[in-house]
Design a protein around this motif. Structure first.
Motif, PDB file in Angstrom:
ATOM      1  N   CYS A  60      -0.443 -25.062  24.253  1.00  0.00           N
ATOM      2  CA  CYS A  60      -0.402 -26.458  24.711  1.00  0.00           C
ATOM      3  C   CYS A  60      -1.808 -27.071  24.769  1.00  0.00           C
ATOM      4  CB  CYS A  60       0.238 -26.526  26.094  1.00  0.00           C
ATOM      5  SG  CYS A  60      -0.631 -25.558  27.331  1.00  0.00           S
ATOM      6  N   ASP A  61      -1.810 -28.347  25.151  1.00  0.00           N
ATOM      7  CA  ASP A  61      -3.052 -29.083  25.402  1.00  0.00           C
ATOM      8  C   ASP A  61      -3.319 -28.970  26.906  1.00  0.00           C
ATOM      9  OD1 ASP A  61      -4.908 -31.033  26.051  1.00  0.00           O
ATOM     10  OD2 ASP A  61      -4.063 -32.534  24.696  1.00  0.00           O
ATOM     11  N   ILE A  62      -4.433 -28.396  27.262  1.00  0.00           N
ATOM     12  CA  ILE A  62      -4.712 -28.091  28.670  1.00  0.00           C
ATOM     13  C   ILE A  62      -4.774 -29.352  29.543  1.00  0.00           C
ATOM     14  CG2 ILE A  62      -7.259 -28.103  28.664  1.00  0.00           C
ATOM     15  CD1 ILE A  62      -7.017 -25.298  30.105  1.00  0.00           C
ATOM     16  N   ASN A 119     -20.801 -26.089  28.604  1.00  0.00           N
ATOM     17  CA  ASN A 119     -22.127 -25.559  28.265  1.00  0.00           C
ATOM     18  C   ASN A 119     -23.005 -25.611  29.518  1.00  0.00           C
ATOM     19  OD1 ASN A 119     -23.257 -28.271  28.407  1.00  0.00           O
ATOM     20  ND2 ASN A 119     -22.361 -28.599  26.380  1.00  0.00           N
ATOM     21  N   MET A 170     -20.200 -32.765  28.288  1.00  0.00           N
ATOM     22  CA  MET A 170     -18.875 -32.570  27.711  1.00  0.00           C
ATOM     23  C   MET A 170     -18.831 -33.114  26.289  1.00  0.00           C
ATOM     24  SD  MET A 170     -16.804 -33.539  31.178  1.00  0.00           S
ATOM     25  CE  MET A 170     -15.229 -32.810  30.772  1.00  0.00           C
ATOM     26  N   GLY A 171     -18.920 -32.187  25.318  1.00  0.00           N
ATOM     27  CA  GLY A 171     -18.989 -32.583  23.920  1.00  0.00           C
ATOM     28  C   GLY A 171     -17.631 -32.577  23.250  1.00  0.00           C
ATOM     29  N   GLY A 172     -17.435 -31.615  22.318  1.00  0.00           N
ATOM     30  CA  GLY A 172     -16.165 -31.535  21.580  1.00  0.00           C
ATOM     31  C   GLY A 172     -15.204 -30.555  22.216  1.00  0.00           C
ATOM     32  N   ALA A 217     -13.687 -29.672  26.147  1.00  0.00           N
ATOM     33  CA  ALA A 217     -14.500 -30.575  26.970  1.00  0.00           C
ATOM     34  C   ALA A 217     -14.289 -32.032  26.551  1.00  0.00           C
ATOM     35  CB  ALA A 217     -15.973 -30.196  26.860  1.00  0.00           C
ATOM     36  N   SER A 267     -15.135 -19.977  24.760  1.00  0.00           N
ATOM     37  CA  SER A 267     -16.086 -19.537  23.714  1.00  0.00           C
ATOM     38  C   SER A 267     -15.467 -19.342  22.331  1.00  0.00           C
ATOM     39  CB  SER A 267     -16.822 -18.241  24.106  1.00  0.00           C
ATOM     40  OG  SER A 267     -17.730 -18.467  25.154  1.00  0.00           O
ATOM     41  N   ILE A 321     -16.197 -23.862  19.411  1.00  0.00           N
ATOM     42  CA  ILE A 321     -17.546 -24.240  18.963  1.00  0.00           C
ATOM     43  C   ILE A 321     -18.558 -23.108  19.188  1.00  0.00           C
ATOM     44  CG2 ILE A 321     -19.460 -25.848  19.469  1.00  0.00           C
ATOM     45  CD1 ILE A 321     -17.112 -27.946  20.051  1.00  0.00           C
ATOM     46  N   PHE A 322     -18.380 -22.304  20.219  1.00  0.00           N
ATOM     47  CA  PHE A 322     -19.334 -21.218  20.518  1.00  0.00           C
ATOM     48  C   PHE A 322     -19.139 -19.988  19.631  1.00  0.00           C
ATOM     49  CE2 PHE A 322     -20.868 -22.405  25.121  1.00  0.00           C
ATOM     50  CZ  PHE A 322     -21.561 -23.482  24.576  1.00  0.00           C
ATOM     51  N   GLY A 323     -18.081 -19.984  18.827  1.00  0.00           N
ATOM     52  CA  GLY A 323     -17.969 -19.020  17.727  1.00  0.00           C
ATOM     53  C   GLY A 323     -17.595 -17.592  18.071  1.00  0.00           C
ATOM     54  N   CYS A 347      -3.911 -21.241  28.388  1.00  0.00           N
ATOM     55  CA  CYS A 347      -3.395 -22.335  27.572  1.00  0.00           C
ATOM     56  C   CYS A 347      -4.102 -22.290  26.231  1.00  0.00           C
ATOM     57  CB  CYS A 347      -3.663 -23.647  28.307  1.00  0.00           C
ATOM     58  SG  CYS A 347      -3.380 -25.088  27.307  1.00  0.00           S
ATOM     59  N   TYR A 404      -4.436 -23.302  22.138  1.00  0.00           N
ATOM     60  CA  TYR A 404      -4.241 -24.567  21.435  1.00  0.00           C
ATOM     61  C   TYR A 404      -3.645 -24.398  20.041  1.00  0.00           C
ATOM     62  CZ  TYR A 404      -5.488 -29.480  20.797  1.00  0.00           C
ATOM     63  OH  TYR A 404      -5.472 -30.836  20.641  1.00  0.00           O
ATOM     64  N   ASP A 405      -4.021 -23.320  19.359  1.00  0.00           N
ATOM     65  CA  ASP A 405      -3.552 -23.153  17.978  1.00  0.00           C
ATOM     66  C   ASP A 405      -2.799 -21.832  17.842  1.00  0.00           C
ATOM     67  OD1 ASP A 405      -5.681 -21.063  16.897  1.00  0.00           O
ATOM     68  OD2 ASP A 405      -6.724 -22.563  18.102  1.00  0.00           O
ATOM     69  N   THR A 413      -4.825 -18.440  17.852  1.00  0.00           N
ATOM     70  CA  THR A 413      -5.359 -18.043  19.165  1.00  0.00           C
ATOM     71  C   THR A 413      -4.220 -17.601  20.071  1.00  0.00           C
ATOM     72  OG1 THR A 413      -7.097 -19.677  18.834  1.00  0.00           O
ATOM     73  CG2 THR A 413      -6.890 -18.772  21.052  1.00  0.00           C
TER      74      THR A 413
HETATM   75  N1  AR6 Z   1      -6.406 -27.631  25.213  1.00  0.00           N
HETATM   76  C1  AR6 Z   1      -6.497 -26.282  25.120  1.00  0.00           C
HETATM   77  N2  AR6 Z   1      -7.324 -25.644  24.263  1.00  0.00           N
HETATM   78  C2  AR6 Z   1      -8.104 -26.409  23.464  1.00  0.00           C
HETATM   79  C3  AR6 Z   1      -8.068 -27.833  23.493  1.00  0.00           C
HETATM   80  C4  AR6 Z   1      -7.175 -28.444  24.424  1.00  0.00           C
HETATM   81  N3  AR6 Z   1      -7.076 -29.771  24.540  1.00  0.00           N
HETATM   82  N4  AR6 Z   1      -8.968 -28.297  22.583  1.00  0.00           N
HETATM   83  C5  AR6 Z   1      -9.532 -27.227  21.993  1.00  0.00           C
HETATM   84  N5  AR6 Z   1      -9.010 -26.076  22.503  1.00  0.00           N
HETATM   85  P1  AR6 Z   1     -14.186 -25.075  22.597  1.00  0.00           P
HETATM   86  P2  AR6 Z   1     -16.340 -23.198  23.341  1.00  0.00           P
HETATM   87  C6  AR6 Z   1      -9.313 -24.655  22.163  1.00  0.00           C
HETATM   88  O1  AR6 Z   1     -14.907 -25.425  21.336  1.00  0.00           O
HETATM   89  O2  AR6 Z   1     -16.181 -22.414  22.083  1.00  0.00           O
HETATM   90  C7  AR6 Z   1     -18.086 -28.237  23.699  1.00  0.00           C
HETATM   91  O3  AR6 Z   1     -18.902 -29.100  22.968  1.00  0.00           O
HETATM   92  C8  AR6 Z   1     -10.074 -24.394  20.889  1.00  0.00           C
HETATM   93  O4  AR6 Z   1      -9.168 -24.427  19.782  1.00  0.00           O
HETATM   94  O5  AR6 Z   1     -13.625 -26.161  23.412  1.00  0.00           O
HETATM   95  O6  AR6 Z   1     -16.497 -22.453  24.626  1.00  0.00           O
HETATM   96  C9  AR6 Z   1     -18.626 -27.969  25.080  1.00  0.00           C
HETATM   97  O7  AR6 Z   1     -19.227 -29.099  25.636  1.00  0.00           O
HETATM   98  C10 AR6 Z   1     -10.609 -22.997  21.151  1.00  0.00           C
HETATM   99  O8  AR6 Z   1      -9.594 -22.022  20.900  1.00  0.00           O
HETATM  100  O9  AR6 Z   1     -15.117 -24.210  23.606  1.00  0.00           O
HETATM  101  C11 AR6 Z   1     -19.578 -26.827  24.825  1.00  0.00           C
HETATM  102  O10 AR6 Z   1     -20.839 -27.278  24.401  1.00  0.00           O
HETATM  103  C12 AR6 Z   1     -10.906 -23.001  22.650  1.00  0.00           C
HETATM  104  O11 AR6 Z   1     -10.173 -24.122  23.164  1.00  0.00           O
HETATM  105  C13 AR6 Z   1     -18.929 -26.049  23.704  1.00  0.00           C
HETATM  106  O12 AR6 Z   1     -18.076 -26.966  23.054  1.00  0.00           O
HETATM  107  C14 AR6 Z   1     -12.370 -23.149  23.033  1.00  0.00           C
HETATM  108  O13 AR6 Z   1     -13.015 -24.064  22.162  1.00  0.00           O
HETATM  109  C15 AR6 Z   1     -18.089 -24.894  24.208  1.00  0.00           C
HETATM  110  O14 AR6 Z   1     -17.593 -24.151  23.130  1.00  0.00           O
END
Ligand code: AR6
Length: 170
Positions: free
Chosen positions: A6-8, A21, A26-28, A31, A116, A119-121, A152, A154-155, A158
């Protein structure tokens, strides 16, 4: 422990966890979704938290209100960037820091994303092993101050990685 695909930002729980971070910008990813849906109030509270406390350490967490979301709180957990080293321990720390803040605020239900794993890879399997492992340890500890813990995802990929890991935990 529950897994949901789901969408959290849509969940009706006391607290949702943001994959944050250290600067609480709160970027992509999660967040960005929280910021869009909750409104700018959450980012403003993050900025205020940062001004008072300085950057959050990796494995740490901060708590704010949740703006227009159904949740009462957003817990901003800082996971590692892949390649930092010791990623699994840092993810477990992020889980434990978040649960501690939840307990302190009387939270009874909490939802975590795959911290993580975007975006954090960090590979989703590593995020799954660390977060579900930490949750299992918490539940086994018998404290259960936060009785409802949701992951929760998203894809599909995962969700599958977390399901398989949960299966291994038994
Ligand atoms: N609901 C649930 N899961 C989600 C959603 C959502 N709405 N959107 C994405 N995901 P990420 P990180 C999943 O990149 O790797 C930001 O810029 C996504 O598919 O959100 O910890 C912050 O500001 C993935 O499986 O987090 C930080 O700078 C998981 O959530 C940085 O990205 C985590 O992806 C953090 O990177």
């Amino acid at each position: 422990m529950e897994l949901m695909k789901c969408d959290i930002t849509e969940l009706d729980v006391d607290a949702i966890v943001n994959a944050a971070n250290r600067m609480l910008q709160m970027g992509g990813g999660v967040a960005g979704a929280i910021r869009r849906r909750a409104g700018e109030e959450v980012q403003r509270e993050c900025d205020e938290w940062l001004r008072r406390n300085g950057p959050v350490p990796v494995g740490g967490a901060a708590i704010t209100g949740a703006g227009r979301l159904r949740a009462r709180y957003v817990i901003h957990a800082v996971g590692p960037v892949w390649g930092d080293g010791d990623e699994e321990r840092k993810l477990r720390d992020a889980f434990n820091s978040s649960i501690r803040l939840a307990e302190e605020h009387g939270v009874r239900s909490i939802a975590f994303p795959a911290i993580s794993a975007g975006i954090f890879g960090v590979p989703r399997e590593v995020s799954a092993r660390a977060l579900l492992g930490a949750a299992a340890d918490y539940i086994r500890s018998g404290r259960c101050a936060v009785p409802r813990i949701i992951f929760c995802l998203y894809d599909d990929e995962t969700y599958r990685a977390f399901s398989e890991e949960l299966g291994r935990l038994g």
